[in-house]
Design a protein around this motif. Structure first.
Motif, PDB file in Angstrom:
ATOM      1  N   GLU A 130      89.426 -87.797 -45.385  1.00  0.00           N
ATOM      2  CA  GLU A 130      88.944 -86.508 -44.887  1.00  0.00           C
ATOM      3  C   GLU A 130      90.359 -85.555 -44.646  1.00  0.00           C
ATOM      4  O   GLU A 130      91.322 -86.033 -44.230  1.00  0.00           O
ATOM      5  CB  GLU A 130      88.330 -86.542 -43.627  1.00  0.00           C
ATOM      6  N   PRO A 131      90.265 -84.202 -44.959  1.00  0.00           N
ATOM      7  CA  PRO A 131      91.410 -83.342 -44.466  1.00  0.00           C
ATOM      8  C   PRO A 131      91.489 -83.242 -43.221  1.00  0.00           C
ATOM      9  O   PRO A 131      92.735 -82.611 -42.739  1.00  0.00           O
ATOM     10  CB  PRO A 131      90.541 -82.221 -45.311  1.00  0.00           C
ATOM     11  N   GLU A 132      90.417 -83.421 -42.313  1.00  0.00           N
ATOM     12  CA  GLU A 132      90.804 -83.403 -40.910  1.00  0.00           C
ATOM     13  C   GLU A 132      89.740 -84.382 -40.258  1.00  0.00           C
ATOM     14  O   GLU A 132      88.676 -84.384 -40.510  1.00  0.00           O
ATOM     15  CB  GLU A 132      90.386 -81.774 -40.435  1.00  0.00           C
ATOM     16  N   PHE A 133      90.462 -85.148 -39.145  1.00  0.00           N
ATOM     17  CA  PHE A 133      89.507 -86.158 -38.291  1.00  0.00           C
ATOM     18  C   PHE A 133      90.186 -86.151 -36.935  1.00  0.00           C
ATOM     19  O   PHE A 133      91.513 -86.031 -36.759  1.00  0.00           O
ATOM     20  CB  PHE A 133      89.304 -87.482 -39.229  1.00  0.00           C
ATOM     21  N   ASN A 134      89.350 -86.801 -36.110  1.00  0.00           N
ATOM     22  CA  ASN A 134      89.646 -87.260 -34.751  1.00  0.00           C
ATOM     23  C   ASN A 134      89.840 -88.744 -34.610  1.00  0.00           C
ATOM     24  O   ASN A 134      88.961 -89.309 -35.312  1.00  0.00           O
ATOM     25  CB  ASN A 134      88.574 -86.552 -33.877  1.00  0.00           C
ATOM     26  N   LYS A 135      90.662 -89.431 -34.180  1.00  0.00           N
ATOM     27  CA  LYS A 135      90.849 -90.833 -33.958  1.00  0.00           C
ATOM     28  C   LYS A 135      91.302 -90.908 -32.433  1.00  0.00           C
ATOM     29  O   LYS A 135      91.888 -89.961 -31.837  1.00  0.00           O
ATOM     30  CB  LYS A 135      91.777 -91.413 -35.012  1.00  0.00           C
ATOM     31  N   TYR A 136      91.205 -92.197 -32.180  1.00  0.00           N
ATOM     32  CA  TYR A 136      91.506 -92.544 -30.790  1.00  0.00           C
ATOM     33  C   TYR A 136      92.764 -93.614 -30.901  1.00  0.00           C
ATOM     34  O   TYR A 136      92.571 -94.738 -31.252  1.00  0.00           O
ATOM     35  CB  TYR A 136      90.582 -93.159 -29.840  1.00  0.00           C
ATOM     36  N   ASN A 154      93.872 -85.280 -33.003  1.00  0.00           N
ATOM     37  CA  ASN A 154      93.214 -84.516 -34.150  1.00  0.00           C
ATOM     38  C   ASN A 154      94.235 -84.188 -35.149  1.00  0.00           C
ATOM     39  O   ASN A 154      94.989 -83.446 -34.952  1.00  0.00           O
ATOM     40  CB  ASN A 154      92.777 -83.063 -33.451  1.00  0.00           C
ATOM     41  N   VAL A 155      93.909 -84.880 -36.180  1.00  0.00           N
ATOM     42  CA  VAL A 155      94.840 -84.863 -37.426  1.00  0.00           C
ATOM     43  C   VAL A 155      94.326 -83.971 -38.514  1.00  0.00           C
ATOM     44  O   VAL A 155      93.171 -83.738 -38.832  1.00  0.00           O
ATOM     45  CB  VAL A 155      94.965 -86.417 -37.898  1.00  0.00           C
ATOM     46  N   VAL A 156      95.202 -83.126 -38.966  1.00  0.00           N
ATOM     47  CA  VAL A 156      95.048 -82.363 -40.174  1.00  0.00           C
ATOM     48  C   VAL A 156      95.854 -82.661 -41.542  1.00  0.00           C
ATOM     49  O   VAL A 156      97.203 -82.605 -41.274  1.00  0.00           O
ATOM     50  CB  VAL A 156      95.250 -80.972 -40.042  1.00  0.00           C
ATOM     51  N   ILE A 157      95.351 -82.893 -42.579  1.00  0.00           N
ATOM     52  CA  ILE A 157      96.166 -83.301 -43.822  1.00  0.00           C
ATOM     53  C   ILE A 157      96.446 -81.993 -44.642  1.00  0.00           C
ATOM     54  O   ILE A 157      95.446 -81.235 -44.731  1.00  0.00           O
ATOM     55  CB  ILE A 157      95.251 -84.201 -44.677  1.00  0.00           C
ATOM     56  N   SER A 158      97.559 -82.185 -45.121  1.00  0.00           N
ATOM     57  CA  SER A 158      97.989 -80.975 -45.955  1.00  0.00           C
ATOM     58  C   SER A 158      99.045 -81.389 -47.026  1.00  0.00           C
ATOM     59  O   SER A 158      99.462 -82.619 -46.979  1.00  0.00           O
ATOM     60  CB  SER A 158      98.664 -79.666 -45.213  1.00  0.00           C
ATOM     61  N   LYS A 159      99.571 -80.616 -47.801  1.00  0.00           N
ATOM     62  CA  LYS A 159     100.195 -80.965 -49.108  1.00  0.00           C
ATOM     63  C   LYS A 159     101.585 -81.217 -48.419  1.00  0.00           C
ATOM     64  O   LYS A 159     102.225 -80.651 -47.577  1.00  0.00           O
ATOM     65  CB  LYS A 159     100.457 -79.645 -49.934  1.00  0.00           C
ATOM     66  N   THR A 197     103.295 -86.830 -51.550  1.00  0.00           N
ATOM     67  CA  THR A 197     102.019 -85.993 -51.820  1.00  0.00           C
ATOM     68  C   THR A 197     101.569 -85.269 -50.573  1.00  0.00           C
ATOM     69  O   THR A 197     100.919 -84.238 -51.000  1.00  0.00           O
ATOM     70  CB  THR A 197     101.105 -86.849 -52.643  1.00  0.00           C
ATOM     71  N   SER A 198     101.396 -85.845 -49.413  1.00  0.00           N
ATOM     72  CA  SER A 198     100.532 -85.161 -48.407  1.00  0.00           C
ATOM     73  C   SER A 198     101.459 -85.277 -46.967  1.00  0.00           C
ATOM     74  O   SER A 198     102.482 -86.430 -47.065  1.00  0.00           O
ATOM     75  CB  SER A 198      99.396 -85.746 -48.439  1.00  0.00           C
ATOM     76  N   LEU A 199     101.135 -84.608 -46.014  1.00  0.00           N
ATOM     77  CA  LEU A 199     101.582 -84.850 -44.775  1.00  0.00           C
ATOM     78  C   LEU A 199     100.437 -84.521 -44.076  1.00  0.00           C
ATOM     79  O   LEU A 199      99.575 -83.984 -44.035  1.00  0.00           O
ATOM     80  CB  LEU A 199     102.799 -83.812 -44.557  1.00  0.00           C
ATOM     81  N   PHE A 200     100.726 -84.690 -42.604  1.00  0.00           N
ATOM     82  CA  PHE A 200      99.833 -84.384 -41.362  1.00  0.00           C
ATOM     83  C   PHE A 200     100.402 -83.963 -40.180  1.00  0.00           C
ATOM     84  O   PHE A 200     101.635 -84.171 -39.991  1.00  0.00           O
ATOM     85  CB  PHE A 200      98.962 -85.761 -41.163  1.00  0.00           C
TER      86      PHE A 200
END
Length: 685
Positions: free
Chosen positions: A135-141, A186-191, A213-216
């Motif tokens: 997912e490009p954005e997700f929430n985890k504990y 709250n994580v956001v994935i990007s280039k 290839t990606s970062l968060f």
């Protein structure tokens, strides 16, 4: 002796076997007892499981029990190499016992697990990284205890972390979650980016990393702005210290490392204490109560003075009299923050939960050579009205003579107020700050919100009005163009109407037309093509030409318009008629086909000269600029009107030189008017 990395928090934690992720030693055992709040249950999640199963879980295994002590009941017994345990193991009560047994074996890393209450359905372990999620954005504990020596991260905020970094460990480094408490991310994935910087923050060292290839990154409340040390918003008078280092240098100049020098990134020496002991402090007055979420420190930043603070405590106060040492929730010990490891690098520490205070004090506990540092505070404005209702007590009456019971009551009231204030401060930190700009005071938050609404509305209204005006102007221009490209100027519209009259069916013969008169200055400004059609003489100053012969039949085709008399009917004979009907332009009146285009009539005053020689020059009837026209005498002093008949046979005019004679009907004849007495004699000559 089989227990490895272990952090047991009140709601979550992390546990691992000894020597993980290396092979666990033989004949070791460890047992963990986990308790959460009553009424809650415990869930267990494994991040890695690798236990020898050569003897069918007889000597090496992991066993989970409901409860603690002799009355506990077994939930399950587990072993195996590289077992993927994706599911959760859930207890039936708020207590769980986890037992690890390692027998004789040659391989097996052991295990790493995380636990939390069952309310945290999105629990992950400390080994999870961004590449595990699509997912490009997700929430985890994240559980507590994810600062582990066998995991690594690359990157920093705000640029982002490499996708191979541990999510929870990066969350601790970024100051999003606490290693002691855990928390939601709250994580956001990007280039990805070509290079990831390294830094030290919250006791986590981030290493520099190569392209990925990606970062968060993490979504946060945004309350991480600087509070004014570096920028100078905090004045020098609000920065104080316990002591100041002073000494003369080799040239005899006195060096003073004052507390106002303790501004991050400020060129020059830092603040330094005169005496290096655990009783020194640097104090900052924020002028009002603010929400402080972090601190950044450096050493002296002077290569010749290798001074820095490696550990410190934080104290805070509302009145600079009563101070509170910062502690993490649920802990009975003061929080010791890791400082610098050298004099240049910036080290950040975050406060989870934030500190709500006006006065902020740093108490160095460990240092290198001398206590010296530069700092910056992070945070935002804070408004108590948004977090919880403010409790106000009426002012106490004048104190009567006190007894022991009164003293007990006063102590109880003081304790109650302190407990209420503490609870309010704890609750306040859970609210997202409404004001993120540290330069805006809480008293103007309503104005800021109102301006944020009104400014866009006004911009939209003015933009709409401008668009309407532009469209109306454009439509008007287009309408003008559709009406006719060759529109006439306002002074030429009368001439246009005259030209159009020839296309009308009939016109009344009795209609009289009032001529349009122009002054000599107006005539001089007209274009050449407009002079013939627009020229009108002024009354009694210019004589009208008398046209003989058949010119009378031309009527209004003449270039000169009579001022008196009736206009000829359109039914009259028109010498311009031809088999092929010509259409004349609306701007010009047709001229006679034969004869000169313009005739200048000559009027001779013959009253006082019976016989006039041929060499006498004639006098023009048109007035020259600046000269007065000579008066006319005799019978010619009265202007003659144009004859309406071409049959006039009286010889009252001389034939201009070079013309055949009055009998020629095909040409225009302009004659010189003579006096009445001399008309017969002139004709005979």
């Amino acid at each position: 002796d089989g227990c490895g990395h272990t952090v047991l928090g009140p709601e979550s934690g992390t546990l691992a076997s000894i020597n993980y992720p290396q092979t666990s030693p033989n004949s070791t055992v460890c047992e963990w007892e986990i308790r959460v709040k009553p009424g809650q249950r415990v869930q267990l999640k494994f991040g890695d499981f690798d236990i020898d199963d050569s003897d069918s879980c007889h000597s090496s295994y992991l066993r989970v029990h409901n409860g603690i002590g002799p009355n506990r009941t077994e939930i399950g017994k587990y072993c195996g190499f590289g077992v993927q345990m994706n599911g959760l193991i859930t207890s039936k009560s708020n207590e769980v016992t986890v037992q690890f047994m390692s027998g004789i074996h040659t391989s097996g890393r052991g295990f790493l697990a995380a636990y939390s209450t069952t309310e945290k359905s999105d629990l992950i372990t400390c080994l999870e990284n961004a590449s595990h999620f699509s997912e490009p954005e997700f929430n985890k504990y994240c559980p507590a205890g994810c600062v582990i020596p066998f995991a690594g991260i690359s990157g920093t905020i705000p640029h982002g972390y490499r996708d191979s970094s541990s999510l929870c460990m990066a969350g601790v480094h970024a100051g999003v979650v606490s290693n002691t408490l855990g928390g939601q991310i709250n994580v956001v994935i990007s280039k990805g980016i070509p290079y990831y910087e390294g830094s030290l923050a919250n006791n986590v060292t981030s290493k520099a990393g190569p392209l990925s290839t990606s970062l968060f990154t993490f979504k946060t409340s945004g309350c991480y702005g600087t509070l004014g040390m570096e920028s100078g918003v905090i004045p020098d008078s609000h920065i104080t210290s316990s002591s100041i280092l002073e000494w003369p240098n080799q040239t005899g100049q006195v060096n003073i490392w004052k507390p106002e020098n303790a501004r991050l990134k400020r060129v020059g020496p830092p603040w330094a204490a005169l005496i290096s002991d655990e009783h020194q402090w640097l104090q900052i007055d924020l002028n009002k109560e603010k929400k402080i979420t972090g601190i950044i420190t450096t050493g002296s930043t002077l290569a010749e003075y290798y001074y820095y603070v490696s550990a410190y405590r934080i104290l805070y106060s509302d009145d600079a009299q009563k101070w509170t040492v910062y502690r993490e929730p649920g802990m009975d010990k003061d929080k010791i923050f890791q400082g610098n490891t050298e004099l240049f690098q910036e080290v950040r520490n975050n406060f989870i939960p934030p500190i709500i205070a006006r006065f902020f004090r740093i108490n160095p506990l460990k240092w290198h050579q001398k206590i010296a540092m530069k700092v910056e505070l992070l945070g935002c404005q804070f408004s108590i009205g948004r977090a919880a209702p403010k409790i106000t007590l009426p002012p106490p009456p004048p104190p009567p003579p006190q007894n022991k019971n009164d003293e007990k009551n006063a102590d109880f009231i003081d304790d109650f107020i302190h407990s209420v204030k503490t609870s309010l401060q704890t609750d306040k930190t859970t609210f997202t700050p409404e004001i993120k700009n540290t330069t805006v005071t809480p008293s103007v938050t309503k104005d800021v919100a109102l301006a944020a609404v009104l400014v866009p509305v006004l911009v939209m209204v003015f933009t709409t009005l401008i668009l309407i005006l532009v469209c109306a102007w454009h439509w008007r221009n287009r309408k003008k163009k559709t009406e006719g490209t060759y529109d006439l100027p306002y002074w030429d519209r009368a001439g246009w109407w005259k030209g159009m009259k020839q296309f009308l069916p009939t016109k009344s013969a009795e209609h009289e037309e009032t001529p349009v008169r122009y002054s000599s200055s107006e005539i001089s400004h007209l274009r050449p093509r407009e002079v013939p059609t627009m020229l009108q003489t002024e009354s009694a100053e210019y004589a009208q030409p008398l046209v003989g012969g058949i010119v009378g039949t031309l009527h209004q085709r003449s270039t000169f318009k009579p001022e008196e008399g009736k206009e000829a009917s359109y039914a009259d004979l028109d010498p311009y008629n031809s088999p092929i009907q010509e259409v004349y332009h609306a701007y010009a009146e047709p001229l006679p086909i034969t004869g000169p285009e313009y005739a200048t009539p000559i009027i001779m005053d013959m009253s006082s000269h019976p016989s006039t020689p041929l060499g006498v020059p004639s006098v023009s009837t048109f007035k020259a600029a600046g000269n007065q026209a000579p008066p006319l005498v005799g019978s010619c002093s009265k202007l003659l009107s144009r004859t309406d008949s071409s049959s006039s046979a009286q010889a009252l005019y001389d034939i201009p030189k070079g013309q055949p004679g009055p009998g020629t009907a095909d040409e225009l004849v302009y004659q010189v008017p003579q006096s009445t007495a001399q008309s017969t004699g002139s004709k005979d000559e």
